[in-house]
Scaffold this motif. Sequence first.
Motif, PDB file in Angstrom:
ATOM      1  N   GLY A   1       0.794  -1.233   0.000  1.00  0.00           N
ATOM      2  CA  GLY A   1       0.000   0.000   0.000  1.00  0.00           C
ATOM      3  C   GLY A   1       0.823   1.278   0.000  1.00  0.00           C
ATOM      4  O   GLY A   1       0.521   2.234  -0.726  1.00  0.00           O
ATOM      5  N   ASN A   2       1.874   1.278   0.799  1.00  0.00           N
ATOM      6  CA  ASN A   2       2.704   2.483   0.888  1.00  0.00           C
ATOM      7  C   ASN A   2       3.415   2.772  -0.436  1.00  0.00           C
ATOM      8  O   ASN A   2       3.492   3.927  -0.883  1.00  0.00           O
ATOM      9  N   HIS A   3       3.920   1.708  -1.061  1.00  0.00           N
ATOM     10  CA  HIS A   3       4.587   1.885  -2.362  1.00  0.00           C
ATOM     11  C   HIS A   3       3.588   2.373  -3.406  1.00  0.00           C
ATOM     12  O   HIS A   3       3.906   3.211  -4.248  1.00  0.00           O
ATOM     13  N   PHE A   4       2.394   1.816  -3.342  1.00  0.00           N
ATOM     14  CA  PHE A   4       1.342   2.204  -4.287  1.00  0.00           C
ATOM     15  C   PHE A   4       1.098   3.720  -4.197  1.00  0.00           C
ATOM     16  O   PHE A   4       1.160   4.423  -5.214  1.00  0.00           O
ATOM     17  N   ILE A   5       0.872   4.211  -3.013  1.00  0.00           N
ATOM     18  CA  ILE A   5       0.539   5.638  -2.848  1.00  0.00           C
ATOM     19  C   ILE A   5       1.704   6.532  -3.269  1.00  0.00           C
ATOM     20  O   ILE A   5       1.542   7.458  -4.068  1.00  0.00           O
TER      21      ILE A   5
ATOM     22  N   LEU B   1      -9.433   3.289  -6.615  1.00  0.00           N
ATOM     23  CA  LEU B   1      -9.553   4.330  -7.640  1.00  0.00           C
ATOM     24  C   LEU B   1      -9.581   5.711  -6.994  1.00  0.00           C
ATOM     25  O   LEU B   1      -8.904   6.645  -7.448  1.00  0.00           O
ATOM     26  N   LEU B   2     -10.339   5.815  -5.913  1.00  0.00           N
ATOM     27  CA  LEU B   2     -10.432   7.096  -5.211  1.00  0.00           C
ATOM     28  C   LEU B   2      -9.085   7.454  -4.594  1.00  0.00           C
ATOM     29  O   LEU B   2      -8.658   8.621  -4.626  1.00  0.00           O
ATOM     30  N   MET B   3      -8.415   6.457  -4.053  1.00  0.00           N
ATOM     31  CA  MET B   3      -7.094   6.683  -3.450  1.00  0.00           C
ATOM     32  C   MET B   3      -6.110   7.172  -4.514  1.00  0.00           C
ATOM     33  O   MET B   3      -5.360   8.119  -4.304  1.00  0.00           O
ATOM     34  N   ALA B   4      -6.115   6.513  -5.682  1.00  0.00           N
ATOM     35  CA  ALA B   4      -5.184   6.895  -6.750  1.00  0.00           C
ATOM     36  C   ALA B   4      -5.490   8.320  -7.237  1.00  0.00           C
ATOM     37  O   ALA B   4      -4.578   9.130  -7.428  1.00  0.00           O
ATOM     38  N   LEU B   5      -6.769   8.625  -7.397  1.00  0.00           N
ATOM     39  CA  LEU B   5      -7.142   9.979  -7.841  1.00  0.00           C
ATOM     40  C   LEU B   5      -6.727  11.014  -6.795  1.00  0.00           C
ATOM     41  O   LEU B   5      -6.202  12.077  -7.118  1.00  0.00           O
ATOM     42  N   GLY B   6      -6.931  10.663  -5.523  1.00  0.00           N
ATOM     43  CA  GLY B   6      -6.579  11.581  -4.440  1.00  0.00           C
ATOM     44  C   GLY B   6      -5.085  11.805  -4.337  1.00  0.00           C
ATOM     45  O   GLY B   6      -4.634  12.882  -3.945  1.00  0.00           O
ATOM     46  N   ALA B   7      -4.294  10.777  -4.689  1.00  0.00           N
ATOM     47  CA  ALA B   7      -2.834  10.896  -4.611  1.00  0.00           C
ATOM     48  C   ALA B   7      -2.262  11.617  -5.839  1.00  0.00           C
ATOM     49  O   ALA B   7      -1.075  11.893  -5.900  1.00  0.00           O
TER      50      ALA B   7
ATOM     51  N   LYS C   1     -15.847  14.392 -11.413  1.00  0.00           N
ATOM     52  CA  LYS C   1     -16.727  13.357 -11.959  1.00  0.00           C
ATOM     53  C   LYS C   1     -16.065  11.970 -11.814  1.00  0.00           C
ATOM     54  O   LYS C   1     -16.726  10.983 -11.458  1.00  0.00           O
ATOM     55  N   ALA C   2     -14.741  11.940 -12.054  1.00  0.00           N
ATOM     56  CA  ALA C   2     -14.011  10.671 -11.906  1.00  0.00           C
ATOM     57  C   ALA C   2     -14.103  10.173 -10.467  1.00  0.00           C
ATOM     58  O   ALA C   2     -14.301   8.980 -10.222  1.00  0.00           O
TER      59      ALA C   2
ATOM     60  N   TYR D   1     -10.352   8.648 -15.567  1.00  0.00           N
ATOM     61  CA  TYR D   1      -9.613   9.917 -15.555  1.00  0.00           C
ATOM     62  C   TYR D   1      -8.340   9.782 -16.378  1.00  0.00           C
ATOM     63  O   TYR D   1      -7.613   8.790 -16.259  1.00  0.00           O
ATOM     64  N   GLU D   2      -8.070  10.790 -17.210  1.00  0.00           N
ATOM     65  CA  GLU D   2      -6.810  10.818 -17.963  1.00  0.00           C
ATOM     66  C   GLU D   2      -6.376  12.267 -18.116  1.00  0.00           C
ATOM     67  O   GLU D   2      -7.122  13.073 -18.688  1.00  0.00           O
TER      68      GLU D   2
END
Length: 283
Positions: free
Chosen positions: A98-102, A153-159, A227-228, A245-246
Amino acid sequence: MSRQAFQTLETAWCPGCGNFGILSALKDTLEGLDLDPHDVLIVGGIGQAAKMPQYFTTNSFCGLHGRAVPAAVAAKIVNPRLTVIINSGDGDTYGEGGNHFIHNIRRNVDITHFVHDNQLYALTKGQASPTTMKGMVTPVQVEGSSAIPFNPLLMALGAGAGFVARGFSGKPEHLAGLMKRALSYKGYALVDILQNCVSFNKLNTYAWYSSRIYELDESHDTGDLAKAMALATEFGDRIPIGVLYEMPLEDYHSKHAALRDGQVLSGRRNDPDAVDRLMRSLV
Ligand SMILES: Cc1ncc(C[n+]2csc(CCOP(=O)(O)OP(=O)(O)O)c2C)c(N)n1
Ligand SMILES: [Mg+2]
């Protein structure tokens, strides 16, 4: 390059596993790109999903559990000519890793990340993973999983990720389209792939996903972050698949002088005398 060029050993997955749809989509995707197997590196961590690199004739690397991202990022940083792809599980990516992902989302290294999200730890026989739905009974969570599910998805968008998509293993043609688009994105691209696990996930079955999934169409503005984010929270009676999202962003290599303009660290000459001189200058 032909599909045969990317084909290798027999797999060790259960008949009916969603991993087969993902394998087929990735083979189709690689076949359609102008790449030789030695131009590609596929990285996994540990798990059923992370066996994926072993089924390709490309370069491959399986790291420790949760450590696919740092290995992939390191390879891309030293050799930007490689197309670097991660195939790993929801537990490997969002739990142990998880930490590496973020934090690698924040670095924005140009790698493509395909997460096989079967909403549990399959290799170790069905314990709850970060994406397991609340209340789901498992051999360990005998009263039902009590934790709030992680929303990748929300985590990735937020990061700050610039490319965030969701696919379904039961729609390999649609998935191959997403994979192709993710691979052409310059920067970190996440595709969370919903995947049925016939042996251990009796809740989120192929039929469960199929009855909820709908494809985003051209009317969705992939440049609209709000919206994403709203679409990323849709995980009930309806679940959207497609590119949420792109957005073009500066990638890691363009931000660092030592890596700009196609410089290849792995091609540099090793000069032990220079290192020795530097070390002595510090004494
Ligand atoms: C540090 C560490 N913790 C736990 C394990 C045991 N383990 C191996 S695979 C796995 C689960 C993998 O789940 P996931 O990444 O979702 O992949 P799947 O098998 O579901 O495809 C676990 C917990 C391990 N190998 N190393
Ligand atoms: Mg899993």
